[in-house]
Write a protein that holds these residues in place. Structure first.
Motif, PDB file in Angstrom:
ATOM      1  N   PHE A   1       0.818  -1.219   0.000  1.00  7.80           N
ATOM      2  CA  PHE A   1       0.000   0.000   0.000  1.00  7.80           C
ATOM      3  C   PHE A   1       0.850   1.265   0.000  1.00  7.80           C
ATOM      4  O   PHE A   1       0.405   2.302  -0.474  1.00  7.80           O
ATOM      5  CB  PHE A   1      -0.927   0.050   1.227  1.00  7.80           C
ATOM      6  CG  PHE A   1      -1.925  -1.076   1.321  1.00  7.80           C
ATOM      7  CD1 PHE A   1      -2.108  -1.993   0.289  1.00  7.80           C
ATOM      8  CD2 PHE A   1      -2.709  -1.219   2.459  1.00  7.80           C
ATOM      9  CE1 PHE A   1      -3.032  -3.025   0.388  1.00  7.80           C
ATOM     10  CE2 PHE A   1      -3.644  -2.233   2.573  1.00  7.80           C
ATOM     11  CZ  PHE A   1      -3.805  -3.137   1.548  1.00  7.80           C
TER      12      PHE A   1
ATOM     13  N   ASP B   1      -6.146  -3.135   7.311  1.00  9.98           N
ATOM     14  CA  ASP B   1      -6.033  -3.714   5.967  1.00  9.98           C
ATOM     15  C   ASP B   1      -4.560  -3.628   5.587  1.00  9.98           C
ATOM     16  O   ASP B   1      -3.933  -2.581   5.771  1.00  9.98           O
ATOM     17  CB  ASP B   1      -6.897  -2.900   4.999  1.00  9.98           C
ATOM     18  CG  ASP B   1      -7.109  -3.591   3.661  1.00  9.98           C
ATOM     19  OD1 ASP B   1      -6.457  -4.625   3.398  1.00  9.98           O
ATOM     20  OD2 ASP B   1      -7.929  -3.080   2.875  1.00  9.98           O
TER      21      ASP B   1
ATOM     22  N   ASP C   1      -3.261  -9.545   0.023  1.00  9.72           N
ATOM     23  CA  ASP C   1      -4.118  -8.477   0.552  1.00  9.72           C
ATOM     24  C   ASP C   1      -5.137  -9.102   1.498  1.00  9.72           C
ATOM     25  O   ASP C   1      -5.854 -10.029   1.100  1.00  9.72           O
ATOM     26  CB  ASP C   1      -4.814  -7.832  -0.667  1.00  9.72           C
ATOM     27  CG  ASP C   1      -5.655  -6.616  -0.344  1.00  9.72           C
ATOM     28  OD1 ASP C   1      -5.579  -6.123   0.781  1.00  9.72           O
ATOM     29  OD2 ASP C   1      -6.384  -6.172  -1.256  1.00  9.72           O
ATOM     30  N   SER C   2      -5.182  -8.640   2.739  1.00  6.12           N
ATOM     31  CA  SER C   2      -6.258  -9.105   3.617  1.00  6.12           C
ATOM     32  C   SER C   2      -6.542  -8.093   4.718  1.00  6.12           C
ATOM     33  O   SER C   2      -5.693  -7.257   5.048  1.00  6.12           O
ATOM     34  CB  SER C   2      -5.951 -10.483   4.223  1.00  6.12           C
ATOM     35  OG  SER C   2      -5.078 -10.372   5.298  1.00  6.12           O
TER      36      SER C   2
ATOM     37  N   GLU D   1     -14.038  -9.005  -0.069  1.00  9.35           N
ATOM     38  CA  GLU D   1     -13.901  -8.108   1.072  1.00  9.35           C
ATOM     39  C   GLU D   1     -15.166  -7.320   1.369  1.00  9.35           C
ATOM     40  O   GLU D   1     -15.286  -6.168   0.989  1.00  9.35           O
ATOM     41  CB  GLU D   1     -12.699  -7.180   0.898  1.00  9.35           C
ATOM     42  CG  GLU D   1     -12.579  -6.456  -0.423  1.00  9.35           C
ATOM     43  CD  GLU D   1     -11.335  -5.540  -0.432  1.00  9.35           C
ATOM     44  OE1 GLU D   1     -11.101  -4.847   0.560  1.00  9.35           O
ATOM     45  OE2 GLU D   1     -10.622  -5.541  -1.446  1.00  9.35           O
TER      46      GLU D   1
ATOM     47  N   GLU E   1     -11.428  -9.299   4.927  1.00  8.58           N
ATOM     48  CA  GLU E   1     -10.975  -9.636   3.566  1.00  8.58           C
ATOM     49  C   GLU E   1     -10.078 -10.864   3.571  1.00  8.58           C
ATOM     50  O   GLU E   1      -9.179 -10.985   4.406  1.00  8.58           O
ATOM     51  CB  GLU E   1     -10.167  -8.450   3.004  1.00  8.58           C
ATOM     52  CG  GLU E   1      -9.558  -8.700   1.631  1.00  8.58           C
ATOM     53  CD  GLU E   1      -8.795  -7.489   1.100  1.00  8.58           C
ATOM     54  OE1 GLU E   1      -8.292  -6.683   1.926  1.00  8.58           O
ATOM     55  OE2 GLU E   1      -8.696  -7.366  -0.124  1.00  8.58           O
TER      56      GLU E   1
HETATM   57 MG    MG Z   1      -7.206  -5.055   1.526  1.00  3.58          MG
END
Ligand code: MG
Ligand code: MG
Length: 264
Positions: free
Chosen positions: A57, A94, A105-106, A201, A232
């Motif tokens: 990110f 996140d 990604d979670s 998500e 997510e």
């Molecule tokens: Mg995410």
């Protein structure tokens, strides 16, 4: 354009997803009243870099941090900063890890110990909706089957399903096709086939589905300022099964408040 993943690519993504799970676990240890959200971000970034990854990110379209930290009525994309958590807060973490050329990604929303019963129900039901969606993410179905399953479950409680933000394919890029909305119609949308990797998500509001964006260009809040939950996972679709790539195991091991109502 949907990029199907090979077994070799999946092996790398699986490894990256484990690192991501452990990042969440490190953050989970620290979540308690009084902690500054910037501290959580520092710990996450250091852990990611120590394990051979980089934060997906950070600098993504100018995003300033490694974690999106979204408290209470912030739905997603909040910035870490000087805010200190309070015992009645919920906080969504996140995170994305870029590892050997692939992203993972979670996200997970934590209740602190003093959260009210209604908000706790929102979290339990949103968590459940993620797995209700995952159950539909199988070869032969369509994305709309996933979307519909999530939407119909959470709307049965009167909750609002955010329209502006959706799940997505993941791979060499953080956001790939297909889009995976949390609302939709059965039998519609792209066909789900073996080799797809995507993030599901649900972003579910206790009140209205409507959201507003802050002037910082990122932070998304509910327009009625009621709380919002976000969970997510990333899945890999195979011919006869769907694998959940990301994990909340380390969160569940390390977070002191055992809040999940398993009977929900
Ligand atoms: Mg995410
Ligand atoms: Mg995502």
């Amino acid at each position: 354009m949907v990029y199907l993943k090979t077994e070799e690519e999946l092996a790398i993504i699986r490894e990256g997803s484990q690192i991501l799970g452990k990042v969440h676990g490190e953050v989970a240890r620290l979540i308690k009243p009084g902690i500054k959200t910037s501290k959580l971000d520092e710990v996450a970034e250091e852990f990611i870099r120590d394990h051979g990854g980089s934060p997906s990110f950070k600098n993504y379209n100018g995003f300033p941090a490694s974690l999106c930290i979204s408290v209470n009525d912030v739905v997603v994309h909040g910035f870490p900063g000087n805010y200190e958590l309070r015992e009645t807060d919920i906080i969504s973490i996140d995170c994305g890890v870029y590892y050997k050329g692939y992203h993972s990604d979670s996200a997970y929303t934590y209740p602190l110990v003093g959260v009210d019963a209604e908000t706790l129900l929102l979290l339990n039901r949103t968590y459940d909706s993620l797995f209700i969606g995952i159950a539909q993410a199988k070869a032969g179905n369509r994305i709309g089957d996933v979307s519909y399953a999530i939407q119909s479950y959470v709307e049965s409680f009167g909750y609002g399903v955010v329209r502006e933000l959706v799940g997505h394919g993941v791979g060499k890029r953080l956001h790939e096709d297909p889009e995976v909305p949390n609302y939709g119609r059965r039998g519609k949308g792209p066909k789900i086939v073996a080799g797809m990797v995507f993030a599901i998500e649900p972003m579910i509001n206790r009140g209205t589905k409507n959201v507003v964006q802050e002037r910082d260009g990122w932070t998304i809040r509910t327009s009625d300022r009621r709380p919002s939950a976000h969970f997510e996972h990333m899945v890999a679709v195979k011919e006869n099964e769907t694998e959940v790539l990301t994990t909340h195991k380390y969160i569940e091991e390390n977070y002191s408040y055992k809040w999940r109502n398993k009977s929900q």
